[in-house]
Design an enzyme around this catalytic site. Sequence first.
Site, mmCIF file in Angstrom:
data_model
loop_
_atom_site.group_PDB
_atom_site.id
_atom_site.type_symbol
_atom_site.label_atom_id
_atom_site.label_comp_id
_atom_site.label_asym_id
_atom_site.label_seq_id
_atom_site.Cartn_x
_atom_site.Cartn_y
_atom_site.Cartn_z
ATOM 1 N N CYS A 325 0.834 -1.190 0.000
ATOM 2 C CA CYS A 325 0.000 0.000 0.000
ATOM 3 C C CYS A 325 0.880 1.256 0.000
ATOM 4 O O CYS A 325 1.573 1.516 -0.972
ATOM 5 C CB CYS A 325 -0.967 -0.030 1.175
ATOM 6 S SG CYS A 325 -2.336 1.150 1.013
ATOM 7 N N HIS A 423 -3.560 -5.271 1.289
ATOM 8 C CA HIS A 423 -3.253 -5.679 2.651
ATOM 9 C C HIS A 423 -3.646 -7.143 2.837
ATOM 10 O O HIS A 423 -4.509 -7.663 2.126
ATOM 11 C CB HIS A 423 -4.024 -4.821 3.653
ATOM 12 C CG HIS A 423 -3.622 -3.377 3.646
ATOM 13 N ND1 HIS A 423 -2.463 -2.921 4.242
ATOM 14 C CD2 HIS A 423 -4.227 -2.291 3.119
ATOM 15 C CE1 HIS A 423 -2.383 -1.611 4.088
ATOM 16 N NE2 HIS A 423 -3.430 -1.207 3.407
#
Length: 481
Positions: A325, A423
């Site tokens: 991310c 994630h």
Amino acid sequence: MVQGTTSDAGKSVLVAGLCRVLSRKGINVAPFKPQNMALNSAVTPQGGEIGRAQALQAAAAGIDPHTDMNPVLLKPSSDKIAQVILNGKPLQDMDAVDYHRYKRLAMDTVMNAWQRLQQRHDVLLVEGAGSPAEINLRDRDIANMGFAEAADVPVIIVADIDRGGVFAHLTGTLALLSASEQARVRGFVINRFRGDITLLESGLQWLQQRTGKPVLGVIPYLHNLQLDAEDALESGQVEKEEAHLQVVVPVLPRISNHTDFDSLRLHPQVALHYVGEQQVPPPADLIILPGSKNVREDLRWLQDNGWVEVLLRHLRYGGKVLGICGGMQMLGRTVADPQGIESAAGCSAGLGLLPLDTELLAGKTLRQASGQIPALGSPLTGYEIHCGQTRRDAGTACFAILDEGREDGAISSDNQVAGSYLHGLFDHPDACRALLTWAGLEQARGIDRAAIRERELDRLADSLEQHLDLGQLFPQWFRAA
């Protein structure tokens, strides 16, 4: 409602355990937290963002997470500013003063979510935030007694005896409540007790005589309880005889979703090292740049703390680097924030290890995802929580192809650096095995994070059934002790 004398007293875990206790009896139960402040969050199937603890509690209850379970989520981006998430979607950034003024409107959001949950479930277990005895936060409180009074729910107060001062915590907390709030408290729970319970009995008797409130249970210290953390970082290292792969994660000032690394922390073949400010990174096979709530500021922190040299030296010696991310955004050439979404407007030079350019935008991507990692021949699952869009140079391989055909992330031409927006990359056993093999681990094994979570929730529930007076809490389903 479970309130605590302090943060990390055990509120989240107690609610999760009680959700599992009731669920195992076939009771339609759901968790609720009016207001949460955390950088560990989860994405619901509907594409909303809630606190990680409420997603865990939903799993304990055997139901899907929903934004109604955590209608207000605060995600700090600095010491003074937090992003306000309402009903799973970002509203705006506010400082403490502005948010305090906004709380009256936030309470409407909270009560509407509460009423919707009441219509769908037979029992709601509510988690407070911090302590109800914070005098400076009592006005317009929506997280603790302010909510309990508005919703007219009974309260139990939990304290952590392992920290010491448990009797002072409980009596002091009760003394600082109003008369109506004190009447709402049905009893205390003492958490994380070690030793012989007979040595505690005189204190329990004193506490009940002093306050007029019963101690509903003394929960023993459950060693190595492997559940998702709400926000606290598990920094201690566990010695593992089989640990042959060294993994390093820099602890960014605004690190987010560090639950990404729980599977590595629990993996018997992996030694996971969190490295904070002024700590020297140990030799590693894999360095992972984690997610961040303030990418450009955390990027500057990496640059100011010598991580550029660490990463370049690591790559020269053949190590692997993975960005997740915000960490992937940092690995690119530029991170632009023209609208000042996360901090002051501007553009920062990235680490230049992947041919990527990122622009932060006002909208937030929130979705669960699954797909394949073509270079590793592995399926994967995960979820996205990020602002902005990242462009990859033509000819650069993507990291993953998701089920809907979207391409995610990038892998460098020399196969040493990779990045993904997803994630939870290591939570899928096959993806975990493939990524550890890519990082250099021979005969890598996968780890099933979901199975571990289920096992630990049952272990927690077993302990609560043994040590809590469930008959006083739920007389319609349990006999009083």
